[in-house]
Every structure is written in structure tokens, then in C-alpha cells.
Design a protein around this motif. Sequence first.
Motif, short mmCIF file in Angstrom:
data_model
loop_
_atom_site.label_atom_id
_atom_site.label_comp_id
_atom_site.label_asym_id
_atom_site.label_seq_id
_atom_site.Cartn_x
_atom_site.Cartn_y
_atom_site.Cartn_z
N UNK A 196 -13.93 18.57 30.57
CA UNK A 196 -15.40 18.99 30.31
C UNK A 196 -16.43 17.94 29.48
N UNK A 197 -15.79 16.66 29.15
CA UNK A 197 -16.54 15.74 28.63
C UNK A 197 -16.68 14.72 29.48
N UNK A 198 -18.20 14.46 30.05
CA UNK A 198 -18.31 13.50 30.79
C UNK A 198 -18.22 12.19 30.26
N UNK A 245 -14.49 15.82 35.37
CA UNK A 245 -13.72 14.77 35.67
C UNK A 245 -13.59 14.45 37.35
N UNK A 246 -14.06 13.66 38.05
CA UNK A 246 -14.04 13.35 39.33
C UNK A 246 -12.70 12.87 39.85
N UNK A 247 -12.52 13.01 41.44
CA UNK A 247 -11.81 12.43 42.22
C UNK A 247 -12.42 11.13 42.72
N UNK A 248 -12.04 10.03 42.53
CA UNK A 248 -12.70 8.75 42.90
C UNK A 248 -11.73 8.02 43.85
#
Length: 211
Positions: free
Chosen positions: A120-122, A166-169
Motif C-alpha cells: 500500500x506504500x508507493x 505495487x506494480x507488475x513491471x
Amino acid sequence: MSILSRCALVAAVALGACSPGEPAGATPPPVVQSGPDSGRREVALFAGGCFWSVEANFEAMPGVVAAVSGFAGGTVANPSYERVVRGGTGHLEAVQVTYDPARISYRQLVDRFWRTIDPTDPDGQFCDQGESYATAVFATPAQAPIARASRAAAAAAVIGADRFTTPVRAAARFWPAEAYHQDFARLNPVRYGGYTRFCGRAARLRAVWGR
């Protein structure tokens, strides 16, 4: 956290300013093999804030052969730790995980990863804030659908898709960090324990994941 403050913290812990005790700061146990080594090897790449912690978490998983701390996602070749934490290179602290797919699956690795971070923390993780401490799963084209399915399941189960940042890159070049960063938790259990205690890792993980 800046180079100076992070190094100062580690030095303070070495002198006894902090002490281990949080579950997330304990010395990781040796990997217990769940079956014979098949000899097969695949690689996964994760950015979860401080690479000391990410490395320690994965090294404790049966089926993981090796975990190496380093950097990924930036634009500068062969970056140093000092340059990355100063900012501007685009790199995240990351860990390259080599595993035996006959003993642990990529989905199991990703499922475990979420539970060791605060998605939850970008802007970083725990006491480590800044661009180099952001989180991500770096996935190959074959891995990406698995990683996204795992992300969706984790978000739906506990956090909610709107809070899960949190992304999937796309897969990125990995650069190993300096030797003194490798196996830091195992080789420096007191200092690492104090670092995790200071950062409040265990308490925050309980708050996010309810455990």
C-alpha cells in the motif's frame, strides 16, 4: 533513507543502540530442502524495499537456490549503491532469485513476496523511503500473467485493489550490488535485527496483512 542515515543506523546498532527481537529481523534459518534438487534453474526478480530483507526472506524458502541483492529498472549501467540511493538512476533495490521449479513454483514465490512487503506504500518500505525503495515484481512475458493473477488474488483477499500499489513491471536488467550487501542478514544478525526493529517491519506487516 539516505546513505548517511542508513549507514549511521547500522553503526549504532552494532554498538547496541538497537537489539534484535522482531520476527522479521531474526537470522534466517538454513533452507530446508523439500525434495531432491532436480538440477533445473529459473530466475525471478523482485523489488521490495531494502534488499537485505528481500534476500533474507527468499533464502529461507525451500526450493530457492540463491538470492542476490542488486538493482533493476534503471537507465545507468553497472550502478553503485551510493549512486542509486542518491537518486536519478531510476533503479530500485532488487533481488534476483534463482530457484528449482520442480520444488517451488513461480506463483508460490510471488504469493510469498506480497506478504513480506507493504504494497500500500508507493514511496518506499517501512523506514526506507525514496525512489530506490519502491516495490515491483519484474516479470518476463511468460511470468507476467502469473504475477498479475497472484497480485489480484492478494489484493482481493486482504487489501483491496484500490490500495494495492505495487506494480507488475516488464523484466529488466539486473545488476548485483557490492559484496558487502550480499547475505547481510545472515552475516550480520545483530545489526540486521536492530535495523528491522528500528524500521518496524513486523508491526507494519501485521497491520497490513492481519498477522
